[in-house]
Design an enzyme around this catalytic site. Structure first.
Site, PDB file in Angstrom:
ATOM      1  N   SER A 297      -0.514  -8.144   7.595  1.00 14.34           N
ATOM      2  CA  SER A 297      -0.559  -6.693   7.453  1.00 14.34           C
ATOM      3  C   SER A 297      -1.893  -6.133   7.932  1.00 14.34           C
ATOM      4  O   SER A 297      -2.938  -6.781   7.799  1.00 14.34           O
ATOM      5  CB  SER A 297      -0.346  -6.317   5.984  1.00 14.34           C
ATOM      6  OG  SER A 297      -0.614  -4.947   5.760  1.00 14.34           O
TER       7      SER A 297
ATOM      8  N   TYR B 190      -0.574  -0.643  11.508  1.00 14.02           N
ATOM      9  CA  TYR B 190      -0.622   0.772  11.182  1.00 14.02           C
ATOM     10  C   TYR B 190      -1.559   1.401  12.203  1.00 14.02           C
ATOM     11  O   TYR B 190      -2.746   1.069  12.246  1.00 14.02           O
ATOM     12  CB  TYR B 190      -1.159   0.997   9.765  1.00 14.02           C
ATOM     13  CG  TYR B 190      -0.183   0.654   8.671  1.00 14.02           C
ATOM     14  CD1 TYR B 190       1.094   1.190   8.662  1.00 14.02           C
ATOM     15  CD2 TYR B 190      -0.554  -0.182   7.620  1.00 14.02           C
ATOM     16  CE1 TYR B 190       1.992   0.887   7.646  1.00 14.02           C
ATOM     17  CE2 TYR B 190       0.328  -0.492   6.612  1.00 14.02           C
ATOM     18  CZ  TYR B 190       1.609   0.048   6.631  1.00 14.02           C
ATOM     19  OH  TYR B 190       2.487  -0.259   5.622  1.00 14.02           O
TER      20      TYR B 190
ATOM     21  N   THR C  36       4.767  -0.600  12.544  1.00 10.96           N
ATOM     22  CA  THR C  36       5.502   0.100  11.491  1.00 10.96           C
ATOM     23  C   THR C  36       5.652   1.564  11.891  1.00 10.96           C
ATOM     24  O   THR C  36       4.662   2.250  12.140  1.00 10.96           O
ATOM     25  CB  THR C  36       4.766  -0.016  10.147  1.00 10.96           C
ATOM     26  OG1 THR C  36       4.765  -1.393   9.747  1.00 10.96           O
ATOM     27  CG2 THR C  36       5.447   0.805   9.075  1.00 10.96           C
TER      28      THR C  36
ATOM     29  N   LYS D 291       9.265  -1.716  13.408  1.00  9.57           N
ATOM     30  CA  LYS D 291       9.711  -1.960  12.030  1.00  9.57           C
ATOM     31  C   LYS D 291       9.878  -0.632  11.298  1.00  9.57           C
ATOM     32  O   LYS D 291       8.944   0.162  11.219  1.00  9.57           O
ATOM     33  CB  LYS D 291       8.686  -2.837  11.307  1.00  9.57           C
ATOM     34  CG  LYS D 291       9.003  -3.124   9.851  1.00  9.57           C
ATOM     35  CD  LYS D 291       7.931  -4.023   9.257  1.00  9.57           C
ATOM     36  CE  LYS D 291       8.192  -4.347   7.801  1.00  9.57           C
ATOM     37  NZ  LYS D 291       8.074  -3.163   6.925  1.00  9.57           N
TER      38      LYS D 291
ATOM     39  N   HIS E  94      11.142  -0.033   4.413  1.00 12.52           N
ATOM     40  CA  HIS E  94       9.817  -0.286   3.829  1.00 12.52           C
ATOM     41  C   HIS E  94       9.933  -0.754   2.385  1.00 12.52           C
ATOM     42  O   HIS E  94       9.098  -0.431   1.527  1.00 12.52           O
ATOM     43  CB  HIS E  94       8.957   0.983   3.897  1.00 12.52           C
ATOM     44  CG  HIS E  94       7.495   0.724   4.129  1.00 12.52           C
ATOM     45  ND1 HIS E  94       6.877   0.969   5.331  1.00 12.52           N
ATOM     46  CD2 HIS E  94       6.525   0.238   3.327  1.00 12.52           C
ATOM     47  CE1 HIS E  94       5.597   0.662   5.240  1.00 12.52           C
ATOM     48  NE2 HIS E  94       5.364   0.217   4.039  1.00 12.52           N
TER      49      HIS E  94
END
Length: 354
Positions: free
Chosen positions: A108, A132, A158, A226, A250
Site C-alpha cells: 500500500s 494513491y 486505486t 482497482k 474498497h
C-alpha cells in the site's frame, strides 16, 4: 476446542482480542452503516457450487497465472494500510509470508515500509505497488521511480478514492495514528489529528481518465485499476490500456450502499471480454469463496482483512498460516468440484442459490 485457529474467522476473533479497539475498528470497519461490508460477505451465499462427479481429480494443483506469471494459488495479498498497527513487523512480515506461499504481495501507499525495504525483506517475492496518486505530481513520479528500481512487477492504481469514506468506527474510537509511525510513501505524514481529513489529502480528486496517459508515460509497469464496479468504467479501463481490473468496493470502506464486489463481477467480466485480466477483492473468507469468484470470471482474488488477522495474531507465521489455510481450502474445493486446476473452473460450476 482446538487452540489452533482452523479458519479465517477464528483468526478474526483472536485478532479482536489482541488488538487495540481503535486499530481493530480501523481494519474491520467500513463506511456509514457498513451495509456494503456485510454485502461483500453475503454475496458469496447467493451462489451455490455445482460439482461434477467422476472427473479425474487424482492430482490437483492450485497453480495459476496472473499477468502472465505463475502464482501458487489464485489468492493474492491485497494492499492494506498501516500494518504496523497489527504487528511491529508490519508489511515486511506480510511480504515474507506471501513470498513463502508463492503468491503476490501488494504494498500500500499508506504503508510503513518503502518499496526498497520490501524487496530487501522478501528478495524472492513477487511484489506489486498500490498507488494513491498524490496532488504533488513530482512526488508521485519520484515514488514510481522507486517502485521500478525496487523491482516491482505491476502498479495497482486505486480509482475509487477521491476522498475518504465516512468510517464511523474510527470516529467513535477517536482513531489517531501513532506519532512515530513511518509513512515513507506519502508526500507528508498524515499526522495525529483528524485522520480522515488528512487521509483525503494524499489523493488528487481532480484526476480523470486523461491523466492515465501521463501515468503510463512515467511508469511502464503493467497497470491494474482497482475499484471498478460497472461495465462502463471497465470498458474505459480497457480503452486506456489497463492490463487488469480489480473489481472492488474498497472493502466497503468508501461509498456505503454500493453492490458487493462479487455481484458486480459478472457485469465487468462480460464488458471486458477477455481483453484484460479480472481480479476481485471483498468478502473472501473461504476457499469455496475463491472458487465461486473463479467460476464467475475472476482470474484470482485478493485478500486483505484475513491477512491482517493472521498478522495480528502471530506476525509472519500468522500470515503464512492464513495463506496456507486458504490454499488448502482452494485445493479441496477444486477436487470436490471435479476440477484438477483453477483453469478448469467455469461458469457452469456455479448457480444462483434459492
Amino acid at each position: 476446542m482446538s487452540a489452533e485457529p482452523v479458519n479465517v474467522r477464528d483468526y478474526e476473533r483472536l485478532a479482536e482480542e489482541r488488538l487495540d479497539p481503535g486499530a481493530f475498528g480501523y481494519f474491520a470497519g467500513g463506511a456509514g452503516d457498513e451495509y456494503t461490508v456485510r454485502e461483500n460477505l453475503a454475496a458469496f451465499e447467493r451462489w451455490h457450487l455445482r460439482p461434477r462427479v467422476l472427473a479425474d481429480v487424482g492430482s490437483v494443483t492450485t497453480t495459476t497465472t496472473v499477468l502472465g506469471k505463475d502464482v501458487s494459488m489464485p489468492v493474492l495479498v491485497a494492499p492494506t494500510a498501516l500494518q504496523r498497527l497489527a504487528h511491529a513487523d508490519g508489511d515486511a512480515a506480510t511480504a515474507r509470508a506471501a513470498a513463502a506461499a508463492g503468491t503476490v504481495f501488494c504494498l500500500s501507499t499508506v504503508a510503513s515500509a518503502s518499496p526498497a525495504e520490501i524487496s530487501e525483506a522478501a528478495p524472492g517475492g513477487r511484489h506489486w505497488f498500490q498507488l494513491y496518486w498524490s496532488r504533488d505530481r513530482g512526488f508521485t513520479e519520484g515514488l514510481l521511480a522507486r517502485v521500478v528500481d525496487a523491482g516491482f512487477d505491476a502498479l495497482v492504481l486505486t480509482v475509487d478514492f477521491p476522498a475518504a469514506g465516512r468510517r464511523e468506527r474510527d470516529i467513535r474510537t477517536a482513531f489517531r495514528l501513532p506519532a512515530d509511525l513511518p509513512l515513507p510513501n506519502v508526500s507528508k505524514h498524515l499526522g495525529t489529528g483528524d485522520f480522515h481529513a488528512a487521509l483525503g489529502e494524499i489523493v488528487d480528486p481532480r484526476l480523470t481518465w486523461r491523466d492515465l496517459e501521463w501515468l503510463r508515460s512515467v511508469c511502464e509497469l503493467p497497470l491494474l485499476l482497482k475499484g471498478i464496479l460497472t461495465s462502463e468504467d471497465a470498458l474505459l479501463a480497457v480503452e486506456h490500456g489497463a492490463a487488469g481490473i480489480v473489481v472492488s468496493n474498497h472493502g466497503g470502506r468508501q461509498l456505503d450502499g454500493v453492490q458487493a464486489s462479487l455481484d458486480a463481477l459478472p457485469e465487468v467480466v462480460e464488458a471486458v471480454g477477455g481483453r484484460a485480466e479480472i481480479l476481485i477483492d471483498g468478502g473472501v473468507r473461504r476457499g469455496t469463496d475463491v472458487v465461486k469468484a473463479l467460476a464467475l470470471g475472476a482470474r484470482a482474488v485478493l485478500v486483505g482483512r484475513p491477512v491482517l488477522w493472521g498478522l495480528a495474531v502471530a506476525g509472519e507465521d500468522g500470515v503464512r498460516r492464513v495463506l496456507e489455510l486458504l490454499g488448502t481450502e482452494v485445493a479441496l474445493a477444486l477436487q470436490l468440484l471435479g476440477c484438477a486446476s483453477p483453469a478448469g473452473v467455469g461458469r457452469s460450476h456455479v448457480g444462483p442459490a434459492g
